[in-house]
Design a protein around this motif. Structure first.
Motif, PDB file in Angstrom:
ATOM      1  N   ASP A  15      40.070  49.590  45.137  1.00  0.00           N
ATOM      2  CA  ASP A  15      39.136  48.579  45.628  1.00  0.00           C
ATOM      3  C   ASP A  15      39.829  47.374  46.261  1.00  0.00           C
ATOM      4  OD1 ASP A  15      37.007  50.114  44.799  1.00  0.00           O
ATOM      5  OD2 ASP A  15      36.760  49.049  42.899  1.00  0.00           O
ATOM      6  N   VAL A  16      41.143  47.263  46.097  1.00  0.00           N
ATOM      7  CA  VAL A  16      41.878  46.100  46.605  1.00  0.00           C
ATOM      8  C   VAL A  16      41.987  46.172  48.121  1.00  0.00           C
ATOM      9  CG1 VAL A  16      44.075  44.850  46.606  1.00  0.00           C
ATOM     10  CG2 VAL A  16      43.183  45.812  44.473  1.00  0.00           C
ATOM     11  N   ILE A  17      41.554  45.103  48.757  1.00  0.00           N
ATOM     12  CA  ILE A  17      41.670  44.990  50.211  1.00  0.00           C
ATOM     13  C   ILE A  17      42.903  44.173  50.568  1.00  0.00           C
ATOM     14  CG2 ILE A  17      40.591  44.034  52.288  1.00  0.00           C
ATOM     15  CD1 ILE A  17      37.871  44.655  50.887  1.00  0.00           C
ATOM     16  N   SER A  18      43.103  43.057  49.852  1.00  0.00           N
ATOM     17  CA  SER A  18      44.219  42.182  50.161  1.00  0.00           C
ATOM     18  C   SER A  18      44.570  41.313  48.957  1.00  0.00           C
ATOM     19  CB  SER A  18      43.854  41.289  51.347  1.00  0.00           C
ATOM     20  OG  SER A  18      44.922  40.455  51.692  1.00  0.00           O
ATOM     21  N   ILE A  19      45.835  40.937  48.874  1.00  0.00           N
ATOM     22  CA  ILE A  19      46.297  39.971  47.881  1.00  0.00           C
ATOM     23  C   ILE A  19      47.003  38.871  48.669  1.00  0.00           C
ATOM     24  CG2 ILE A  19      47.746  39.553  45.867  1.00  0.00           C
ATOM     25  CD1 ILE A  19      47.446  42.551  45.198  1.00  0.00           C
ATOM     26  N   ILE A  20      46.506  37.649  48.525  1.00  0.00           N
ATOM     27  CA  ILE A  20      46.972  36.523  49.334  1.00  0.00           C
ATOM     28  C   ILE A  20      47.505  35.426  48.421  1.00  0.00           C
ATOM     29  CG2 ILE A  20      46.249  34.771  51.006  1.00  0.00           C
ATOM     30  CD1 ILE A  20      43.912  36.665  51.716  1.00  0.00           C
ATOM     31  N   LYS A  53      47.483  31.408  41.317  1.00  0.00           N
ATOM     32  CA  LYS A  53      48.662  31.612  42.154  1.00  0.00           C
ATOM     33  C   LYS A  53      48.385  32.584  43.292  1.00  0.00           C
ATOM     34  CE  LYS A  53      52.005  30.698  38.521  1.00  0.00           C
ATOM     35  NZ  LYS A  53      53.066  31.281  37.692  1.00  0.00           N
ATOM     36  N   SER A  54      47.331  33.385  43.138  1.00  0.00           N
ATOM     37  CA  SER A  54      47.015  34.338  44.194  1.00  0.00           C
ATOM     38  C   SER A  54      45.513  34.583  44.259  1.00  0.00           C
ATOM     39  CB  SER A  54      47.762  35.657  43.974  1.00  0.00           C
ATOM     40  OG  SER A  54      47.361  36.239  42.751  1.00  0.00           O
ATOM     41  N   ILE A  55      45.101  35.139  45.377  1.00  0.00           N
ATOM     42  CA  ILE A  55      43.698  35.491  45.606  1.00  0.00           C
ATOM     43  C   ILE A  55      43.666  36.993  45.845  1.00  0.00           C
ATOM     44  CG2 ILE A  55      41.690  35.147  47.069  1.00  0.00           C
ATOM     45  CD1 ILE A  55      43.032  32.455  47.925  1.00  0.00           C
ATOM     46  N   VAL A  56      42.892  37.696  45.023  1.00  0.00           N
ATOM     47  CA  VAL A  56      42.771  39.141  45.157  1.00  0.00           C
ATOM     48  C   VAL A  56      41.396  39.435  45.754  1.00  0.00           C
ATOM     49  CG1 VAL A  56      42.813  41.360  43.957  1.00  0.00           C
ATOM     50  CG2 VAL A  56      44.267  39.479  43.141  1.00  0.00           C
ATOM     51  N   ILE A  57      41.391  40.039  46.922  1.00  0.00           N
ATOM     52  CA  ILE A  57      40.145  40.364  47.602  1.00  0.00           C
ATOM     53  C   ILE A  57      39.871  41.849  47.413  1.00  0.00           C
ATOM     54  CG2 ILE A  57      38.941  40.396  49.812  1.00  0.00           C
ATOM     55  CD1 ILE A  57      40.857  38.102  50.676  1.00  0.00           C
ATOM     56  N   THR A  58      38.712  42.153  46.832  1.00  0.00           N
ATOM     57  CA  THR A  58      38.315  43.546  46.627  1.00  0.00           C
ATOM     58  C   THR A  58      37.038  43.810  47.425  1.00  0.00           C
ATOM     59  OG1 THR A  58      36.940  43.123  44.676  1.00  0.00           O
ATOM     60  CG2 THR A  58      39.297  43.518  44.291  1.00  0.00           C
ATOM     61  N   LYS A  59      36.564  45.034  47.329  1.00  0.00           N
ATOM     62  CA  LYS A  59      35.345  45.408  48.055  1.00  0.00           C
ATOM     63  C   LYS A  59      34.145  44.579  47.623  1.00  0.00           C
ATOM     64  CE  LYS A  59      36.805  50.128  48.816  1.00  0.00           C
ATOM     65  NZ  LYS A  59      36.566  51.542  48.498  1.00  0.00           N
ATOM     66  N   GLY A  60      34.061  44.231  46.337  1.00  0.00           N
ATOM     67  CA  GLY A  60      32.880  43.530  45.850  1.00  0.00           C
ATOM     68  C   GLY A  60      33.069  42.074  45.477  1.00  0.00           C
ATOM     69  N   TYR A  61      34.285  41.690  45.109  1.00  0.00           N
ATOM     70  CA  TYR A  61      34.519  40.344  44.586  1.00  0.00           C
ATOM     71  C   TYR A  61      35.825  39.768  45.108  1.00  0.00           C
ATOM     72  CZ  TYR A  61      30.765  41.059  41.228  1.00  0.00           C
ATOM     73  OH  TYR A  61      29.538  41.276  40.661  1.00  0.00           O
ATOM     74  N   ILE A  62      35.945  38.462  44.945  1.00  0.00           N
ATOM     75  CA  ILE A  62      37.204  37.756  45.171  1.00  0.00           C
ATOM     76  C   ILE A  62      37.626  37.179  43.830  1.00  0.00           C
ATOM     77  CG2 ILE A  62      38.324  35.803  46.314  1.00  0.00           C
ATOM     78  CD1 ILE A  62      36.369  36.178  48.631  1.00  0.00           C
ATOM     79  N   TYR A  63      38.861  37.470  43.427  1.00  0.00           N
ATOM     80  CA  TYR A  63      39.390  36.994  42.154  1.00  0.00           C
ATOM     81  C   TYR A  63      40.500  35.989  42.403  1.00  0.00           C
ATOM     82  CZ  TYR A  63      37.176  41.174  40.195  1.00  0.00           C
ATOM     83  OH  TYR A  63      36.273  42.146  39.830  1.00  0.00           O
ATOM     84  N   PHE A  64      40.491  34.897  41.631  1.00  0.00           N
ATOM     85  CA  PHE A  64      41.616  33.983  41.604  1.00  0.00           C
ATOM     86  C   PHE A  64      42.466  34.404  40.417  1.00  0.00           C
ATOM     87  CE2 PHE A  64      38.609  31.647  44.103  1.00  0.00           C
ATOM     88  CZ  PHE A  64      39.396  30.937  45.003  1.00  0.00           C
ATOM     89  N   SER A  65      43.715  34.730  40.671  1.00  0.00           N
ATOM     90  CA  SER A  65      44.591  35.251  39.631  1.00  0.00           C
ATOM     91  C   SER A  65      45.691  34.250  39.287  1.00  0.00           C
ATOM     92  CB  SER A  65      45.232  36.560  40.099  1.00  0.00           C
ATOM     93  OG  SER A  65      46.198  37.010  39.172  1.00  0.00           O
ATOM     94  N   PRO A  66      46.020  34.148  37.997  1.00  0.00           N
ATOM     95  CA  PRO A  66      47.137  33.286  37.598  1.00  0.00           C
ATOM     96  C   PRO A  66      48.496  33.949  37.836  1.00  0.00           C
ATOM     97  CG  PRO A  66      46.170  34.276  35.664  1.00  0.00           C
ATOM     98  CD  PRO A  66      45.315  34.682  36.839  1.00  0.00           C
ATOM     99  N   LEU A  67      48.487  35.203  38.289  1.00  0.00           N
ATOM    100  CA  LEU A  67      49.729  35.924  38.553  1.00  0.00           C
ATOM    101  C   LEU A  67      50.113  35.788  40.025  1.00  0.00           C
ATOM    102  CD1 LEU A  67      48.897  39.166  36.552  1.00  0.00           C
ATOM    103  CD2 LEU A  67      50.159  37.158  35.766  1.00  0.00           C
TER     104      LEU A  67
END
Length: 94
Positions: A15-20, A53-67
């Motif tokens: 489901d991961v589109i991009s990690i920014i 520290k990063s933004i994980v863009i998936t098909k359904g959601y955007i997650y803010f990740s501490p990793l």
């Protein structure tokens, strides 16, 4: 396979589109606008703002990740490596 992205969130790698990198958010009006629109649709999973520290863009959601992006990339690559390993377990005869 699944990737643990921090804060008790686990997502499917397919489901991961991009990690920014999070620091790029303020330098791109397109990313800011995308996140603003997804927040209106309640499709953003936030973490404490200081710890993102990063933004994980998936098909359904955007997650803010501490990793970091690097850590998430290593985790994603580790899963693809594990998928390529052959199964050498011995089958038990009955």
């Amino acid at each position: 396979m699944f990737i643990h992205i921090g804060d008790d969130h686990v997502i499917q790698s397919k489901d991961v589109i991009s990690i920014i990198d999070y620091s790029l958010m303020t330098s791109s009006s397109i990313i800011e606008e995308m996140i603003f629109n997804q927040r209106k649709n309640k499709q953003v999973v936030e973490t404490e703002e200081d710890s993102a520290k990063s933004i994980v863009i998936t098909k359904g959601y955007i997650y803010f990740s501490p990793l970091s992006v690097y850590t998430l990339k290593k985790r994603a690559n580790m899963m693809s490596t594990l998928n390529k390993l052959e199964d050498f377990t011995e089958e038990q005869e009955m």
